[in-house]
Design a protein around this motif. Sequence first.
Motif, PDB file in Angstrom:
ATOM      1  N   UNK A 142       0.847  -1.192   0.000  1.00 26.14           N
ATOM      2  CA  UNK A 142       0.000   0.000   0.000  1.00 26.14           C
ATOM      3  C   UNK A 142       0.881   1.240   0.000  1.00 26.14           C
ATOM      4  N   UNK A 143       0.380   2.290  -0.623  1.00 26.10           N
ATOM      5  CA  UNK A 143       1.050   3.588  -0.658  1.00 26.10           C
ATOM      6  C   UNK A 143       0.081   4.611  -0.086  1.00 26.10           C
ATOM      7  N   UNK A 144       0.393   5.105   1.108  1.00 26.74           N
ATOM      8  CA  UNK A 144      -0.509   6.042   1.781  1.00 26.74           C
ATOM      9  C   UNK A 144      -1.935   5.490   1.834  1.00 26.74           C
ATOM     10  N   UNK A 145      -2.038   4.184   2.041  1.00 29.68           N
ATOM     11  CA  UNK A 145      -3.329   3.527   2.169  1.00 29.68           C
ATOM     12  C   UNK A 145      -3.898   2.996   0.878  1.00 29.68           C
ATOM     13  N   UNK A 146      -3.322   3.356  -0.259  1.00 31.72           N
ATOM     14  CA  UNK A 146      -3.820   2.849  -1.543  1.00 31.72           C
ATOM     15  C   UNK A 146      -3.105   1.541  -1.867  1.00 31.72           C
ATOM     16  N   UNK A 147      -3.844   0.444  -2.114  1.00 34.55           N
ATOM     17  CA  UNK A 147      -3.186  -0.841  -2.366  1.00 34.55           C
ATOM     18  C   UNK A 147      -2.606  -0.943  -3.774  1.00 34.55           C
ATOM     19  N   UNK A 148      -1.555  -1.745  -3.906  1.00 38.72           N
ATOM     20  CA  UNK A 148      -1.039  -2.129  -5.219  1.00 38.72           C
ATOM     21  C   UNK A 148      -0.586  -3.575  -5.127  1.00 38.72           C
ATOM     22  N   UNK A 149      -0.551  -4.265  -6.262  1.00 38.35           N
ATOM     23  CA  UNK A 149      -0.322  -5.713  -6.222  1.00 38.35           C
ATOM     24  C   UNK A 149       1.094  -6.128  -6.596  1.00 38.35           C
ATOM     25  N   UNK A 150       1.849  -5.272  -7.296  1.00 43.39           N
ATOM     26  CA  UNK A 150       3.140  -5.741  -7.780  1.00 43.39           C
ATOM     27  C   UNK A 150       4.256  -4.721  -7.679  1.00 43.39           C
ATOM     28  N   UNK A 151       4.134  -3.586  -8.363  1.00 43.14           N
ATOM     29  CA  UNK A 151       5.266  -2.678  -8.550  1.00 43.14           C
ATOM     30  C   UNK A 151       4.816  -1.226  -8.442  1.00 43.14           C
ATOM     31  N   UNK A 152       5.625  -0.426  -7.739  1.00 45.36           N
ATOM     32  CA  UNK A 152       5.442   1.026  -7.706  1.00 45.36           C
ATOM     33  C   UNK A 152       6.807   1.676  -7.781  1.00 45.36           C
ATOM     34  N   UNK A 297       5.627   9.379   0.576  1.00 46.03           N
ATOM     35  CA  UNK A 297       4.970   8.150   0.143  1.00 46.03           C
ATOM     36  C   UNK A 297       5.290   7.077   1.173  1.00 46.03           C
ATOM     37  N   UNK A 298       4.273   6.639   1.906  1.00 45.72           N
ATOM     38  CA  UNK A 298       4.455   5.633   2.954  1.00 45.72           C
ATOM     39  C   UNK A 298       4.041   4.273   2.411  1.00 45.72           C
ATOM     40  N   UNK A 299       5.038   3.446   2.147  1.00 44.38           N
ATOM     41  CA  UNK A 299       4.805   2.094   1.635  1.00 44.38           C
ATOM     42  C   UNK A 299       4.702   1.125   2.812  1.00 44.38           C
ATOM     43  N   UNK A 300       3.685   0.288   2.775  1.00 43.31           N
ATOM     44  CA  UNK A 300       3.500  -0.718   3.819  1.00 43.31           C
ATOM     45  C   UNK A 300       3.147  -2.053   3.176  1.00 43.31           C
ATOM     46  N   UNK A 301       3.582  -3.132   3.811  1.00 45.81           N
ATOM     47  CA  UNK A 301       3.228  -4.474   3.361  1.00 45.81           C
ATOM     48  C   UNK A 301       1.885  -4.876   3.950  1.00 45.81           C
ATOM     49  N   UNK A 302       1.040  -5.488   3.113  1.00 48.09           N
ATOM     50  CA  UNK A 302      -0.231  -6.061   3.558  1.00 48.09           C
ATOM     51  C   UNK A 302      -0.124  -7.573   3.388  1.00 48.09           C
ATOM     52  N   UNK A 303       0.361  -8.273   4.408  1.00 45.25           N
ATOM     53  CA  UNK A 303       0.634  -9.710   4.246  1.00 45.25           C
ATOM     54  C   UNK A 303      -0.635 -10.532   4.063  1.00 45.25           C
ATOM     55  N   UNK A 304      -0.579 -11.466   3.103  1.00 44.18           N
ATOM     56  CA  UNK A 304      -1.678 -12.396   2.833  1.00 44.18           C
ATOM     57  C   UNK A 304      -3.017 -11.666   2.771  1.00 44.18           C
ATOM     58  N   UNK A 305      -3.031 -10.514   2.105  1.00 48.94           N
ATOM     59  CA  UNK A 305      -4.218  -9.658   2.107  1.00 48.94           C
ATOM     60  C   UNK A 305      -5.305 -10.143   1.170  1.00 48.94           C
ATOM     61  N   UNK A 306      -4.950 -10.981   0.192  1.00 47.13           N
ATOM     62  CA  UNK A 306      -5.911 -11.378  -0.830  1.00 47.13           C
ATOM     63  C   UNK A 306      -5.792 -12.867  -1.109  1.00 47.13           C
ATOM     64  N   UNK A 307      -6.944 -13.519  -1.266  1.00 47.42           N
ATOM     65  CA  UNK A 307      -6.982 -14.916  -1.706  1.00 47.42           C
ATOM     66  C   UNK A 307      -7.311 -14.922  -3.199  1.00 47.42           C
ATOM     67  N   UNK A 308      -6.379 -15.414  -4.001  1.00 45.79           N
ATOM     68  CA  UNK A 308      -6.574 -15.446  -5.449  1.00 45.79           C
ATOM     69  C   UNK A 308      -6.457 -16.877  -5.965  1.00 45.79           C
ATOM     70  N   UNK A 309      -7.105 -17.147  -7.078  1.00 44.50           N
ATOM     71  CA  UNK A 309      -6.995 -18.461  -7.709  1.00 44.50           C
ATOM     72  C   UNK A 309      -5.784 -18.447  -8.637  1.00 44.50           C
ATOM     73  N   UNK A 310      -4.875 -19.362  -8.415  1.00 47.04           N
ATOM     74  CA  UNK A 310      -3.640 -19.385  -9.181  1.00 47.04           C
ATOM     75  C   UNK A 310      -3.406 -20.773  -9.759  1.00 47.04           C
ATOM     76  N   UNK A 311      -2.712 -20.810 -10.886  1.00 42.51           N
ATOM     77  CA  UNK A 311      -2.349 -22.078 -11.495  1.00 42.51           C
ATOM     78  C   UNK A 311      -0.925 -22.450 -11.106  1.00 42.51           C
ATOM     79  N   UNK A 312      -0.491 -21.993  -9.951  1.00 41.65           N
ATOM     80  CA  UNK A 312       0.819 -22.304  -9.393  1.00 41.65           C
ATOM     81  C   UNK A 312       0.711 -22.101  -7.895  1.00 41.65           C
ATOM     82  N   UNK A 313       1.558 -22.745  -7.087  1.00 45.45           N
ATOM     83  CA  UNK A 313       1.526 -22.530  -5.638  1.00 45.45           C
ATOM     84  C   UNK A 313       2.038 -21.145  -5.287  1.00 45.45           C
TER      85      UNK A 313
END
Length: 316
Positions: A142-152, A297-313
């Motif tokens: 997250x950046x100042x509370x806004x989530x992102x999934x990969x890269x900023x 810009x305050x970056x924070x980790x949101x651990x295990x925040x989302x359950x997604x369906x993946x074709x890999x572990x």
Amino acid sequence: MPDLSEPSVEPEARAQLRCFRVIANARAGTVLEAGADNFSHRLEEAFAAAGCSAEIELLPPRQIQERLRTAIEDENIIPVIAGGDGTVNGALPVLLGCTRPVGILPLGTVNVLGRDLGLLGTIEERVAALCRGEPVAMDLGSINGRPFHSISGMGFFSLMAREREHARRRFPFSRTIAFAFAATRSILFTRPIRVAMEIGGEQRQVEADAVLVTVNQFDGAEWRRNRLDGGQLEVHILDTGGLLSRAKAALSMLTGSWRTSRNLVSLTAEAVTLTRRDKRRGHVTFDGEVERRAGSLEYRLLPAALQVIAARPAEI
């Protein structure tokens, strides 16, 4: 809805039980190339061929969040967001409110997240992988509370993201030419940024061509993550070596050798704060989307925040 974690149900049989509702960005390049009606029909056939059923909704970006909320409220279906990395980024505030696994169907040009989820190949192959996939826990940032999934990032990388979008429209027939065009303009027009950084309880002052923050560690030419739940942010600092340094950085990104670049310093943490010392609004990337931001810009980790369906572990 079916229990996706039920151990007594084989994956092939479980796919037969699944009913999806696909909320797709009607402005995604894949949709525009095929035409809305043709794309919907192709997608329905792909789900049927994989042994699943699916309702397809093609929507303009401004309507996606509302329809996705409606899909999440329906316990009888599995909600799927379909689009590029930016579309998925825009849907994250809604997806975070879902207490069951959600699907992601990549339709963009780069598809960083889609590749990490193992959703590769043709549309039919991606749909088949989604239908037989399993839920995994995925970290977000997250950046100042806004989530992102990969890269900023900011600096050279944010300019690359902007130039890539411009080049993609100008050279739709060749990703290689588009990348070369974007890289050349970014190398020529990037200006150093001065950043105050707080990471791991330490203060740093850096002057850099770019600062990039990723959710977990990426590697190689394809920018893949070995873990989706590694529990850390990684911060990459590209030093101010001028045109030659930026040219080498662009080449190393293309060849996959960027990890060994002498111009790159990488650090890990669960939180980092970046502040431009010039106090001006600067361009910041969020999973390929670009905004102008001022202040820290305050970056924070949101651990295990989302359950997604993946074709890999989650870990490979």
